[in-house]
Design an enzyme around this catalytic site. Structure first.
Site, mmCIF file in Angstrom:
data_model
loop_
_atom_site.group_PDB
_atom_site.id
_atom_site.type_symbol
_atom_site.label_atom_id
_atom_site.label_comp_id
_atom_site.label_asym_id
_atom_site.label_seq_id
_atom_site.Cartn_x
_atom_site.Cartn_y
_atom_site.Cartn_z
ATOM 1 N N CYS A 101 46.701 35.419 36.333
ATOM 2 C CA CYS A 101 46.844 34.719 37.604
ATOM 3 C C CYS A 101 48.228 34.064 37.699
ATOM 4 O O CYS A 101 49.241 34.750 37.657
ATOM 5 C CB CYS A 101 45.710 33.712 37.767
ATOM 6 S SG CYS A 101 45.693 32.857 39.367
ATOM 7 N N ASP A 193 39.360 41.376 44.146
ATOM 8 C CA ASP A 193 39.995 40.076 43.869
ATOM 9 C C ASP A 193 40.125 39.313 45.183
ATOM 10 O O ASP A 193 40.819 39.738 46.102
ATOM 11 C CB ASP A 193 41.376 40.312 43.245
ATOM 12 C CG ASP A 193 42.021 39.042 42.710
ATOM 13 O OD1 ASP A 193 41.734 37.958 43.254
ATOM 14 O OD2 ASP A 193 42.812 39.132 41.757
ATOM 15 N N HIS A 228 38.753 38.563 40.336
ATOM 16 C CA HIS A 228 40.019 37.973 39.881
ATOM 17 C C HIS A 228 40.005 37.622 38.401
ATOM 18 O O HIS A 228 40.977 37.890 37.690
ATOM 19 C CB HIS A 228 40.293 36.708 40.700
ATOM 20 C CG HIS A 228 41.594 36.044 40.386
ATOM 21 N ND1 HIS A 228 42.812 36.587 40.744
ATOM 22 C CD2 HIS A 228 41.878 34.883 39.745
ATOM 23 C CE1 HIS A 228 43.788 35.785 40.347
ATOM 24 N NE2 HIS A 228 43.244 34.744 39.732
#
Length: 291
Positions: A101, A193, A228
């Site tokens: 991320c 995601d 994600h």
């Protein structure tokens, strides 16, 4: 942690983290491990990497009670990289960076621009080049706040962040110049995601690298219906969780995405391929032949 793995607290030159060392006398390839925007010191991925033969340092870089975001910039990550690289049980010329991320945005920025961080390979999970981390973290998060108008909320009052970086900017000044990357790069993304537009980012990165002539360095793993938070295998899948917004002291529910079965598959499959990627580029041709 596998038997014999050592856990070492790092508090040096203002850098905070935890180093995990495989059993034995070494030296070992080093991996700088960067988690995402949730902050804190997340250790279990580094512990697993050490269990597979890599000296891995989980880095703390977002922790308001310990670190001021105005003081965390590129030099902080460079110092962390050097601390790991200079450890007597780490091979100086066998280094990698792994980001998830927001940690991926840092990984891409540092790999493209830093004169200190020169890894032999890097891995970015659920990341984007559309968030350059070329300022102190306070300024970066102030820039991100300006995108809050694009945040969507679903019928369950879950926050969907993926549109904040869409459309992917065409202005080169607004994204990391991945054409400058000179080491093998592995991207791991899920098509569901809901936090970042990672698949669109990967497509743009591929075009940029092809134009720059370094497309051969890029490997992209795209997992249908994965979300994600593509973590190590057997980590529970959470489609949405509580999340504390930085500097706002506000708790929200963040939608990460993913359907349980395909997301679980993505975690199993990508972890095997991440380990194989590190072994190939950090341990050399003898390991590659066995793979």
């Amino acid at each position: 942690m596998a038997p014999g793995v050592k856990r070492v607290n790092i508090k040096e030159k203002g850098v905070l983290g935890t180093l995990f060392l495989p059993p034995g006398s070494g030296p070992y390839p080093g991996v700088l491990d960067l988690w995402g925007g949730g902050g804190g010191l997340i250790e279990y991925r580094s512990a697993l990497l050490a269990s597979h033969g890599f000296a891995s340092m989980a880095l703390e870089y977002l922790s308001p009670e310990k670190l001021k975001m105005t003081e965390v910039d590129g030099t902080y990550f460079e110092k962390a990289y050097q601390i790991l690289q200079n450890h007597p049980l780490v091979q100086k010329d066998k280094m990698a960076v792994l980001g998830l991320c927001f940690g991926s945005a840092i990984t891409l920025t540092m790999t493209a621009y830093s004169r200190v961080i020169k890894p032999q390979c890097c891995v970015c999970i659920s990341g984007s080049h559309a968030i350059p981390v070329d300022k102190c973290l306070f300024e970066v998060f102030e820039d991100i706040k300006k995108l809050n108008g694009k945040i969507q909320v679903n019928e369950d009052n879950h926050l969907i962040h993926r549109n904040t970086i869409l459309p992917i900017p065409s202005d080169p000044a607004l994204k990391v110049d991945v054409g400058r990357i000179k080491c093998p790069l592995l991207l791991v993304n899920g098509t569901d995601d809901q936090n970042w537009a990672t698949v669109e980012s990967a497509e743009d990165m591929e075009m940029m690298m092809k134009k720059a002539g370094n497309r051969q360095l890029l490997t992209v793993l795209t997992y249908p219906d994965a979300g994600h938070l593509i973590e190590p295998p057997y980590t529970p899948h959470f489609r949405a969780t509580n999340f504390l917004l930085h500097k706002m002291n506000e708790k929200v529910v963040m939608l990460w995405g993913g359907q349980t079965k395909p997301h679980a598959y993505a975690q199993e499959d990508s972890w095997k391929k991440i380990l194989a990627f590190f072994r190939e580029h950090l341990y050399g041709s003898s390991v590659k032949a066995k793979l």
